[in-house]
Design an enzyme around this catalytic site. Structure first.
Site, PDB file in Angstrom:
ATOM      1  N   LYS A  76       0.844  -1.193   0.000  1.00  8.78           N
ATOM      2  CA  LYS A  76       0.000   0.000   0.000  1.00  8.78           C
ATOM      3  C   LYS A  76       0.881   1.245   0.000  1.00  8.78           C
ATOM      4  O   LYS A  76       1.938   1.251   0.642  1.00  8.78           O
ATOM      5  CB  LYS A  76      -0.892  -0.040   1.246  1.00  8.78           C
ATOM      6  CG  LYS A  76      -1.909   1.085   1.360  1.00  8.78           C
ATOM      7  CD  LYS A  76      -2.775   0.874   2.609  1.00  8.78           C
ATOM      8  CE  LYS A  76      -3.834   1.945   2.777  1.00  8.78           C
ATOM      9  NZ  LYS A  76      -4.717   1.687   3.938  1.00  8.78           N
ATOM     10  N   SER A 151      -9.628   1.606   3.057  1.00 10.76           N
ATOM     11  CA  SER A 151      -8.753   2.377   2.201  1.00 10.76           C
ATOM     12  C   SER A 151      -7.656   1.553   1.504  1.00 10.76           C
ATOM     13  O   SER A 151      -7.028   2.052   0.584  1.00 10.76           O
ATOM     14  CB  SER A 151      -8.068   3.488   3.019  1.00 10.76           C
ATOM     15  OG  SER A 151      -7.237   2.938   4.025  1.00 10.76           O
ATOM     16  N   SER A 175      -9.682  -0.794   7.340  1.00 13.44           N
ATOM     17  CA  SER A 175      -9.157  -0.586   5.990  1.00 13.44           C
ATOM     18  C   SER A 175      -8.504  -1.767   5.292  1.00 13.44           C
ATOM     19  O   SER A 175      -8.236  -1.677   4.096  1.00 13.44           O
ATOM     20  CB  SER A 175      -8.181   0.589   5.980  1.00 13.44           C
ATOM     21  OG  SER A 175      -8.885   1.782   5.794  1.00 13.44           O
TER      22      SER A 175
END
Ligand code: GLN
Length: 469
Positions: A76, A151, A175
Protein backbone atom coordinates in the site's frame (compact mmCIF):
# COMPACT_ATOMS: atom_id res chain seq x y z
CA UNK A 1 -1.07 -15.64 -9.40
CA UNK A 2 -3.72 -17.28 -7.33
CA UNK A 3 -1.47 -19.95 -5.83
CA UNK A 4 -0.67 -19.64 -2.13
CA UNK A 5 2.78 -19.11 -0.64
CA UNK A 6 3.55 -22.78 0.08
CA UNK A 7 2.59 -23.80 -3.48
CA UNK A 8 4.81 -21.06 -4.91
CA UNK A 9 7.65 -21.96 -2.51
CA UNK A 10 7.42 -25.61 -3.60
CA UNK A 11 7.39 -24.64 -7.28
CA UNK A 12 10.52 -22.52 -6.72
CA UNK A 13 12.25 -25.27 -4.75
CA UNK A 14 11.41 -27.87 -7.43
CA UNK A 15 12.64 -25.54 -10.18
CA UNK A 16 9.21 -25.53 -11.84
CA UNK A 17 9.43 -21.75 -11.83
CA UNK A 18 11.87 -18.96 -11.04
CA UNK A 19 11.68 -15.63 -9.23
CA UNK A 20 12.17 -14.01 -12.60
CA UNK A 21 9.20 -15.83 -14.11
CA UNK A 22 6.92 -15.01 -11.14
CA UNK A 23 8.00 -11.38 -11.24
CA UNK A 24 7.39 -11.11 -15.00
CA UNK A 25 3.92 -12.60 -14.44
CA UNK A 26 3.13 -10.00 -11.77
CA UNK A 27 4.44 -7.14 -13.94
CA UNK A 28 2.41 -8.41 -16.91
CA UNK A 29 -0.65 -8.64 -14.65
CA UNK A 30 -0.27 -5.01 -13.65
CA UNK A 31 0.22 -3.92 -17.26
CA UNK A 32 -2.85 -5.86 -18.39
CA UNK A 33 -5.21 -4.66 -15.66
CA UNK A 34 -4.14 -1.22 -14.47
CA UNK A 35 -6.05 0.59 -17.21
CA UNK A 36 -9.31 -0.81 -15.83
CA UNK A 37 -8.54 -1.46 -12.16
CA UNK A 38 -6.11 1.38 -11.29
CA UNK A 39 -4.91 -0.80 -8.42
CA UNK A 40 -1.29 0.38 -8.65
CA UNK A 41 0.04 3.91 -8.24
CA UNK A 42 3.66 2.96 -8.93
CA UNK A 43 5.40 -0.01 -10.52
CA UNK A 44 9.06 -0.68 -9.87
CA UNK A 45 9.75 -2.97 -12.83
CA UNK A 46 13.48 -2.34 -12.86
CA UNK A 47 13.91 -2.86 -9.10
CA UNK A 48 11.70 -5.96 -9.16
CA UNK A 49 13.62 -7.51 -12.06
CA UNK A 50 16.90 -6.82 -10.31
CA UNK A 51 15.64 -8.33 -7.02
CA UNK A 52 14.27 -11.37 -8.86
CA UNK A 53 17.58 -11.97 -10.64
CA UNK A 54 19.41 -11.75 -7.30
CA UNK A 55 16.93 -14.18 -5.79
CA UNK A 56 17.46 -16.68 -8.61
CA UNK A 57 21.21 -16.37 -8.15
CA UNK A 58 20.87 -17.00 -4.40
CA UNK A 59 18.75 -20.06 -5.05
CA UNK A 60 21.21 -21.45 -7.62
CA UNK A 61 23.97 -21.01 -5.02
CA UNK A 62 21.90 -22.75 -2.34
CA UNK A 63 21.75 -19.54 -0.30
CA UNK A 64 18.05 -18.63 -0.20
CA UNK A 65 16.99 -16.19 2.52
CA UNK A 66 13.82 -18.18 3.23
CA UNK A 67 11.55 -20.73 1.53
CA UNK A 68 9.68 -17.80 0.01
CA UNK A 69 12.73 -16.18 -1.57
CA UNK A 70 11.67 -14.84 -4.97
CA UNK A 71 7.91 -14.50 -4.42
CA UNK A 72 6.52 -11.13 -5.57
CA UNK A 73 4.24 -8.86 -3.52
CA UNK A 74 2.83 -5.33 -3.43
CA UNK A 75 2.64 -2.61 -0.77
CA UNK A 76 0.00 0.00 0.00
CA UNK A 77 1.29 3.44 -0.86
CA UNK A 78 1.44 4.57 2.76
CA UNK A 79 4.44 2.34 3.54
CA UNK A 80 7.85 3.92 3.04
CA UNK A 81 9.84 2.20 0.32
CA UNK A 82 13.45 3.29 -0.24
CA UNK A 83 13.83 4.96 -3.62
CA UNK A 84 10.18 4.35 -4.62
CA UNK A 85 7.68 7.19 -4.56
CA UNK A 86 5.34 7.00 -1.56
CA UNK A 87 2.36 9.31 -2.03
CA UNK A 88 -0.42 8.17 0.35
CA UNK A 89 -2.54 8.95 -2.75
CA UNK A 90 -2.16 12.65 -1.95
CA UNK A 91 -0.92 15.61 -3.97
CA UNK A 92 0.79 16.61 -0.72
CA UNK A 93 3.32 13.76 -1.19
CA UNK A 94 3.16 13.47 -4.98
CA UNK A 95 6.96 13.71 -5.32
CA UNK A 96 8.05 12.15 -2.03
CA UNK A 97 10.69 9.44 -2.36
CA UNK A 98 11.58 7.99 1.06
CA UNK A 99 15.20 7.23 1.88
CA UNK A 100 14.29 4.11 3.89
CA UNK A 101 12.09 1.00 3.92
CA UNK A 102 9.26 0.50 6.44
CA UNK A 103 9.95 -2.24 9.02
CA UNK A 104 7.57 -4.72 7.35
CA UNK A 105 9.13 -4.10 3.92
CA UNK A 106 12.58 -4.55 5.47
CA UNK A 107 11.58 -7.90 6.97
CA UNK A 108 10.06 -9.13 3.71
CA UNK A 109 13.21 -8.09 1.90
CA UNK A 110 15.28 -10.02 4.44
CA UNK A 111 13.17 -13.10 3.58
CA UNK A 112 13.80 -12.57 -0.15
CA UNK A 113 10.34 -11.39 -1.28
CA UNK A 114 10.27 -9.22 -4.42
CA UNK A 115 8.43 -5.88 -4.29
CA UNK A 116 6.71 -5.07 -7.60
CA UNK A 117 4.76 -1.90 -6.85
CA UNK A 118 2.71 0.41 -4.64
CA UNK A 119 -1.06 0.11 -4.41
CA UNK A 120 -3.84 2.67 -4.62
CA UNK A 121 -5.65 3.84 -1.47
CA UNK A 122 -7.87 6.54 -0.04
CA UNK A 123 -5.89 9.72 0.60
CA UNK A 124 -3.90 9.22 3.83
CA UNK A 125 -6.03 6.08 4.42
CA UNK A 126 -9.09 8.22 5.12
CA UNK A 127 -12.06 6.54 3.49
CA UNK A 128 -13.79 3.32 2.46
CA UNK A 129 -13.72 3.45 -1.34
CA UNK A 130 -10.14 3.97 -2.63
CA UNK A 131 -11.05 7.02 -4.67
CA UNK A 132 -8.54 9.75 -3.84
CA UNK A 133 -9.11 12.79 -6.05
CA UNK A 134 -5.39 13.06 -6.89
CA UNK A 135 -5.05 9.52 -8.31
CA UNK A 136 -8.57 8.32 -9.15
CA UNK A 137 -10.68 5.38 -8.05
CA UNK A 138 -9.53 1.78 -8.01
CA UNK A 139 -12.07 -0.74 -9.34
CA UNK A 140 -13.23 -4.10 -8.06
CA UNK A 141 -11.83 -6.99 -10.16
CA UNK A 142 -15.09 -8.91 -9.56
CA UNK A 143 -17.04 -6.09 -11.26
CA UNK A 144 -15.10 -2.99 -12.33
CA UNK A 145 -18.27 -0.85 -12.11
CA UNK A 146 -18.12 -1.36 -8.33
CA UNK A 147 -15.80 -0.13 -5.61
CA UNK A 148 -13.05 -2.34 -4.24
CA UNK A 149 -13.61 -0.78 -0.82
CA UNK A 150 -10.97 1.03 1.14
CA UNK A 151 -8.75 2.38 2.20
CA UNK A 152 -6.43 -0.53 1.22
CA UNK A 153 -8.53 -1.09 -1.93
CA UNK A 154 -5.60 -1.30 -4.35
CA UNK A 155 -4.00 -4.06 -2.27
CA UNK A 156 -7.29 -6.01 -2.17
CA UNK A 157 -7.84 -5.55 -5.91
CA UNK A 158 -4.26 -6.62 -6.70
CA UNK A 159 -4.65 -9.88 -4.78
CA UNK A 160 -8.21 -10.54 -6.01
CA UNK A 161 -7.08 -10.02 -9.62
CA UNK A 162 -4.34 -12.61 -9.10
CA UNK A 163 -1.53 -10.12 -9.79
CA UNK A 164 0.37 -10.83 -6.55
CA UNK A 165 -0.21 -13.53 -3.91
CA UNK A 166 -0.32 -10.91 -1.14
CA UNK A 167 -0.10 -7.19 -0.47
CA UNK A 168 0.49 -5.07 2.62
CA UNK A 169 -2.19 -2.71 3.85
CA UNK A 170 -3.01 -0.68 6.93
CA UNK A 171 -6.10 -0.88 9.12
CA UNK A 172 -7.14 2.01 11.35
CA UNK A 173 -10.86 1.34 11.44
CA UNK A 174 -11.37 -1.47 8.93
CA UNK A 175 -9.16 -0.59 5.99
CA UNK A 176 -7.88 -4.08 5.20
CA UNK A 177 -10.91 -6.07 6.38
CA UNK A 178 -13.56 -4.16 4.44
CA UNK A 179 -11.82 -4.05 1.01
CA UNK A 180 -10.83 -7.72 1.43
CA UNK A 181 -14.52 -8.54 2.01
CA UNK A 182 -15.61 -6.48 -1.01
CA UNK A 183 -13.04 -8.15 -3.30
CA UNK A 184 -13.42 -11.74 -2.03
CA UNK A 185 -9.98 -12.16 -0.44
CA UNK A 186 -8.64 -12.48 3.12
CA UNK A 187 -7.88 -9.33 5.15
CA UNK A 188 -6.01 -9.55 8.46
CA UNK A 189 -5.42 -6.97 11.15
CA UNK A 190 -3.22 -8.45 13.90
CA UNK A 191 -3.43 -7.20 17.50
CA UNK A 192 -2.57 -3.51 17.84
CA UNK A 193 1.21 -3.43 18.36
CA UNK A 194 1.88 -7.02 17.24
CA UNK A 195 3.60 -6.00 13.98
CA UNK A 196 5.84 -2.96 13.77
CA UNK A 197 4.36 -0.08 11.84
CA UNK A 198 7.58 1.86 11.72
CA UNK A 199 7.68 3.55 8.31
CA UNK A 200 3.91 3.28 7.82
CA UNK A 201 2.60 6.83 7.41
CA UNK A 202 0.46 7.80 10.40
CA UNK A 203 -3.26 8.57 10.30
CA UNK A 204 -4.49 7.96 13.88
CA UNK A 205 -1.68 6.40 15.94
CA UNK A 206 -3.85 5.00 18.75
CA UNK A 207 -5.69 2.93 16.12
CA UNK A 208 -3.28 2.45 13.19
CA UNK A 209 -2.41 -1.20 12.68
CA UNK A 210 -0.36 -3.02 10.09
CA UNK A 211 -2.54 -5.16 7.82
CA UNK A 212 -2.32 -7.91 5.24
CA UNK A 213 -4.34 -8.89 2.19
CA UNK A 214 -3.82 -12.51 1.16
CA UNK A 215 -5.54 -15.09 -1.03
CA UNK A 216 -6.15 -17.45 1.87
CA UNK A 217 -5.90 -17.83 5.66
CA UNK A 218 -2.76 -19.97 5.62
CA UNK A 219 -0.81 -17.17 3.92
CA UNK A 220 -2.13 -14.68 6.48
CA UNK A 221 -0.84 -16.94 9.28
CA UNK A 222 2.55 -17.45 7.61
CA UNK A 223 3.09 -13.73 7.00
CA UNK A 224 1.82 -12.58 10.40
CA UNK A 225 4.31 -14.99 11.98
CA UNK A 226 7.09 -13.72 9.76
CA UNK A 227 6.39 -10.05 10.43
CA UNK A 228 5.37 -10.02 14.10
CA UNK A 229 7.95 -9.27 16.75
CA UNK A 230 9.50 -6.41 18.61
CA UNK A 231 10.90 -3.29 17.03
CA UNK A 232 12.34 -0.54 19.21
CA UNK A 233 11.63 2.01 16.46
CA UNK A 234 7.85 1.67 16.99
CA UNK A 235 7.14 2.46 20.63
CA UNK A 236 3.72 0.77 20.46
CA UNK A 237 5.21 -2.50 19.21
CA UNK A 238 4.86 -5.29 21.80
CA UNK A 239 8.02 -6.76 23.29
CA UNK A 240 7.13 -10.25 22.21
CA UNK A 241 9.01 -12.47 19.83
CA UNK A 242 7.48 -13.95 16.69
CA UNK A 243 5.14 -16.91 16.80
CA UNK A 244 4.43 -19.71 14.35
CA UNK A 245 0.71 -19.25 13.70
CA UNK A 246 0.60 -22.00 11.08
CA UNK A 247 0.67 -24.63 13.84
CA UNK A 248 -2.89 -23.67 14.82
CA UNK A 249 -4.22 -23.95 11.27
CA UNK A 250 -5.34 -27.54 11.16
CA UNK A 251 -6.85 -27.58 14.64
CA UNK A 252 -10.45 -26.96 13.58
CA UNK A 253 -13.10 -25.39 15.80
CA UNK A 254 -14.14 -28.25 18.11
CA UNK A 255 -14.85 -26.91 21.58
CA UNK A 256 -14.38 -23.26 20.59
CA UNK A 257 -17.05 -20.96 22.00
CA UNK A 258 -18.14 -18.52 19.30
CA UNK A 259 -20.40 -15.51 19.89
CA UNK A 260 -22.21 -14.25 16.79
CA UNK A 261 -23.05 -10.55 16.52
CA UNK A 262 -25.91 -9.83 14.11
CA UNK A 263 -25.77 -6.12 13.32
CA UNK A 264 -29.19 -4.54 12.63
CA UNK A 265 -28.05 -2.93 9.33
CA UNK A 266 -27.15 -6.28 7.75
CA UNK A 267 -28.87 -6.94 4.42
CA UNK A 268 -30.76 -10.26 4.07
CA UNK A 269 -27.87 -11.86 2.16
CA UNK A 270 -25.45 -10.87 4.94
CA UNK A 271 -27.79 -12.13 7.66
CA UNK A 272 -28.13 -15.43 5.75
CA UNK A 273 -24.32 -15.71 5.56
CA UNK A 274 -24.06 -15.37 9.34
CA UNK A 275 -26.70 -18.07 9.87
CA UNK A 276 -24.91 -20.45 7.53
CA UNK A 277 -21.52 -19.73 9.14
CA UNK A 278 -23.06 -20.49 12.55
CA UNK A 279 -24.32 -23.83 11.23
CA UNK A 280 -20.95 -24.68 9.70
CA UNK A 281 -19.15 -23.87 12.97
CA UNK A 282 -21.66 -25.88 15.01
CA UNK A 283 -21.23 -28.83 12.64
CA UNK A 284 -17.49 -28.64 13.32
CA UNK A 285 -18.07 -28.95 17.06
CA UNK A 286 -18.02 -25.27 18.10
CA UNK A 287 -20.46 -23.93 20.68
CA UNK A 288 -22.23 -21.11 18.87
CA UNK A 289 -24.51 -18.51 20.46
CA UNK A 290 -25.99 -15.20 19.33
CA UNK A 291 -24.80 -12.20 21.35
CA UNK A 292 -25.77 -8.57 21.34
CA UNK A 293 -23.20 -5.84 21.05
CA UNK A 294 -25.28 -2.67 21.08
CA UNK A 295 -22.69 -0.13 19.96
CA UNK A 296 -23.90 0.55 16.41
CA UNK A 297 -25.03 4.06 17.18
CA UNK A 298 -21.99 5.09 19.18
CA UNK A 299 -19.03 3.16 17.75
CA UNK A 300 -18.74 4.93 14.41
CA UNK A 301 -19.05 8.43 15.84
CA UNK A 302 -16.64 7.58 18.67
CA UNK A 303 -14.16 6.35 16.09
CA UNK A 304 -14.60 9.51 14.05
CA UNK A 305 -14.03 11.90 16.94
CA UNK A 306 -10.89 10.07 18.07
CA UNK A 307 -9.43 9.23 14.64
CA UNK A 308 -10.07 12.67 13.16
CA UNK A 309 -8.65 14.49 16.20
CA UNK A 310 -5.52 12.34 15.98
CA UNK A 311 -5.45 12.84 12.20
CA UNK A 312 -5.56 16.62 12.60
CA UNK A 313 -2.49 16.30 14.80
CA UNK A 314 -0.47 13.83 12.68
CA UNK A 315 -1.20 15.67 9.43
CA UNK A 316 -0.02 18.97 10.88
CA UNK A 317 3.53 17.93 9.95
CA UNK A 318 2.66 18.56 6.28
CA UNK A 319 3.35 22.25 6.08
CA UNK A 320 5.22 22.39 2.79
CA UNK A 321 8.39 23.35 4.66
CA UNK A 322 9.76 20.21 6.25
CA UNK A 323 7.24 17.75 4.77
CA UNK A 324 4.90 18.06 1.82
CA UNK A 325 4.32 20.13 -1.26
CA UNK A 326 6.04 23.53 -1.12
CA UNK A 327 3.87 26.56 -1.89
CA UNK A 328 4.31 30.31 -2.37
CA UNK A 329 3.09 33.00 0.01
CA UNK A 330 3.94 36.46 1.35
CA UNK A 331 4.28 35.19 4.93
CA UNK A 332 5.21 31.79 6.39
CA UNK A 333 1.59 31.39 7.47
CA UNK A 334 0.34 32.04 3.98
CA UNK A 335 2.83 29.51 2.61
CA UNK A 336 1.59 26.80 4.96
CA UNK A 337 -2.05 27.65 4.23
CA UNK A 338 -1.43 27.49 0.50
CA UNK A 339 0.50 24.21 0.77
CA UNK A 340 -2.40 22.58 2.62
CA UNK A 341 -5.06 24.10 0.37
CA UNK A 342 -3.23 22.75 -2.68
CA UNK A 343 -1.91 19.49 -1.25
CA UNK A 344 -4.88 17.97 0.59
CA UNK A 345 -8.09 16.69 -1.01
CA UNK A 346 -11.61 17.38 0.24
CA UNK A 347 -12.01 14.39 2.60
CA UNK A 348 -8.67 15.03 4.31
CA UNK A 349 -9.48 18.72 4.77
CA UNK A 350 -12.91 17.85 6.17
CA UNK A 351 -11.41 15.43 8.70
CA UNK A 352 -8.60 17.78 9.74
CA UNK A 353 -11.09 20.60 10.35
CA UNK A 354 -13.53 18.37 12.22
CA UNK A 355 -10.72 16.78 14.25
CA UNK A 356 -9.14 20.12 15.14
CA UNK A 357 -12.53 21.39 16.27
CA UNK A 358 -13.09 18.32 18.46
CA UNK A 359 -9.68 18.77 20.10
CA UNK A 360 -9.90 22.49 20.81
CA UNK A 361 -11.10 24.45 23.84
CA UNK A 362 -14.09 23.12 25.72
CA UNK A 363 -14.70 20.48 23.04
CA UNK A 364 -11.77 18.54 24.42
CA UNK A 365 -13.77 17.65 27.50
CA UNK A 366 -17.15 17.60 25.86
CA UNK A 367 -16.33 15.42 22.84
CA UNK A 368 -12.81 14.02 22.97
CA UNK A 369 -12.95 12.91 26.61
CA UNK A 370 -16.49 11.59 26.06
CA UNK A 371 -15.34 9.56 23.06
CA UNK A 372 -12.45 8.19 25.10
CA UNK A 373 -14.93 7.08 27.78
CA UNK A 374 -17.08 5.30 25.18
CA UNK A 375 -13.94 3.64 23.85
CA UNK A 376 -13.20 2.33 27.36
CA UNK A 377 -16.80 1.08 27.51
CA UNK A 378 -16.43 -0.79 24.21
CA UNK A 379 -13.18 -2.37 25.42
CA UNK A 380 -14.88 -3.44 28.65
CA UNK A 381 -17.83 -4.89 26.72
CA UNK A 382 -15.41 -7.01 24.67
CA UNK A 383 -13.63 -8.12 27.86
CA UNK A 384 -16.95 -9.32 29.28
CA UNK A 385 -17.82 -11.17 26.05
CA UNK A 386 -14.41 -12.83 25.97
CA UNK A 387 -15.07 -14.30 29.42
CA UNK A 388 -17.83 -16.34 27.75
CA UNK A 389 -16.46 -16.72 24.22
CA UNK A 390 -13.16 -17.59 22.56
CA UNK A 391 -14.02 -15.80 19.32
CA UNK A 392 -16.57 -13.33 18.01
CA UNK A 393 -18.08 -13.52 14.57
CA UNK A 394 -19.86 -10.77 12.67
CA UNK A 395 -20.17 -9.56 9.09
CA UNK A 396 -17.22 -7.50 7.88
CA UNK A 397 -19.63 -5.09 6.17
CA UNK A 398 -23.43 -4.95 6.26
CA UNK A 399 -23.62 -5.16 2.44
CA UNK A 400 -21.49 -6.08 -0.59
CA UNK A 401 -19.51 -3.71 -2.83
CA UNK A 402 -21.65 -0.88 -4.18
CA UNK A 403 -21.44 0.75 -7.59
CA UNK A 404 -18.89 3.54 -8.02
CA UNK A 405 -21.53 5.74 -9.66
CA UNK A 406 -23.65 5.66 -6.50
CA UNK A 407 -21.32 7.30 -4.04
CA UNK A 408 -21.64 6.38 -0.42
CA UNK A 409 -23.72 8.74 1.71
CA UNK A 410 -22.29 9.63 5.12
CA UNK A 411 -24.96 7.47 6.66
CA UNK A 412 -23.99 4.44 4.57
CA UNK A 413 -20.35 5.09 5.41
CA UNK A 414 -21.18 5.00 9.12
CA UNK A 415 -23.29 1.88 8.59
CA UNK A 416 -20.38 0.14 7.03
CA UNK A 417 -17.78 1.27 9.54
CA UNK A 418 -19.58 0.16 12.68
CA UNK A 419 -18.87 -3.43 11.66
CA UNK A 420 -15.13 -2.92 11.90
CA UNK A 421 -14.33 0.07 14.11
CA UNK A 422 -15.26 -1.58 17.44
CA UNK A 423 -12.51 -4.18 17.04
CA UNK A 424 -10.11 -1.35 16.14
CA UNK A 425 -11.07 0.73 19.18
CA UNK A 426 -10.33 -2.32 21.36
CA UNK A 427 -7.04 -3.17 19.56
CA UNK A 428 -8.23 -6.72 18.84
CA UNK A 429 -6.91 -9.02 16.14
CA UNK A 430 -9.59 -9.43 13.48
CA UNK A 431 -9.76 -10.93 10.02
CA UNK A 432 -12.19 -11.06 7.13
CA UNK A 433 -12.68 -14.35 5.29
CA UNK A 434 -14.75 -14.54 2.10
CA UNK A 435 -17.74 -16.75 2.76
CA UNK A 436 -20.73 -15.87 0.58
CA UNK A 437 -22.11 -13.64 -2.18
CA UNK A 438 -24.78 -10.96 -2.25
CA UNK A 439 -27.75 -10.58 -4.63
CA UNK A 440 -25.43 -9.02 -7.26
CA UNK A 441 -22.95 -11.88 -7.05
CA UNK A 442 -20.45 -9.74 -5.15
CA UNK A 443 -18.38 -11.39 -2.37
CA UNK A 444 -19.31 -11.06 1.31
CA UNK A 445 -16.84 -11.45 4.17
CA UNK A 446 -17.12 -12.92 7.63
CA UNK A 447 -15.21 -11.11 10.35
CA UNK A 448 -13.56 -13.16 13.08
CA UNK A 449 -12.23 -11.34 16.14
CA UNK A 450 -10.20 -12.75 19.04
CA UNK A 451 -8.87 -11.42 22.34
CA UNK A 452 -5.61 -9.50 22.07
CA UNK A 453 -2.63 -11.69 21.06
CA UNK A 454 -4.87 -14.71 20.34
CA UNK A 455 -4.29 -14.68 16.58
CA UNK A 456 -3.77 -18.47 16.55
CA UNK A 457 -7.37 -19.37 17.27
CA UNK A 458 -8.58 -16.69 14.86
CA UNK A 459 -6.55 -18.27 12.06
CA UNK A 460 -7.76 -21.76 13.05
CA UNK A 461 -11.39 -20.64 12.69
CA UNK A 462 -10.61 -18.72 9.48
CA UNK A 463 -9.02 -21.78 7.89
CA UNK A 464 -11.93 -23.96 8.99
CA UNK A 465 -14.58 -21.60 7.61
CA UNK A 466 -12.62 -21.18 4.38
CA UNK A 467 -12.44 -24.94 3.89
CA UNK A 468 -16.15 -25.42 4.62
CA UNK A 469 -17.81 -22.47 2.90
N1 GLN B 1 -13.21 3.58 6.63
C1 GLN B 1 -12.60 4.08 7.81
C2 GLN B 1 -12.33 5.56 7.66
O1 GLN B 1 -12.80 6.11 6.75
C3 GLN B 1 -11.34 3.31 8.13
C4 GLN B 1 -10.12 3.81 7.45
C5 GLN B 1 -8.89 3.03 7.84
O2 GLN B 1 -8.94 1.98 8.47
N2 GLN B 1 -7.74 3.58 7.49
O3 GLN B 1 -11.69 6.18 8.45
Amino acid sequence: MTAGLETLAAALANKETTARELTEQALAGIAATNGTLNAFLAVDAEGARRAAAESDRRRAAGKTRSRYDGIPYAVKDNFSTAGIRTTCASDMLRDYVPPFDAAAVERLHAAGFVLVGKTNMDEFAMGSVTAAPAFGAAHNPQDPARTCGGSSGGSAAAVAAGIVPFALGSDTGGSVRQPAAFCGVVGTKPTYGRVSRWGMVEFAPSLDTFGLVTGNTEDAAILTGLLAGEDARDMTCRRLSAEDYTRALGSGVRGLRVGVIGDPGNTPAVAAMLRRASEVLAAGGAEVAAVSFPYHDTAAITYRVLAYAEGASTLSRYDGVRFGLPADGQTPEEQVTNARAKGFGYEVKRRVLFGALMASGENRERYLAAAQAVRDGIRAAFDRLFERFDLLLRATAPFGAFRLDTPLTTEQGCDMDYSTVCESLAGLPAMSVPFSRDENGMPLGLQIAAPQLCEGRMFAAGAYLEANR
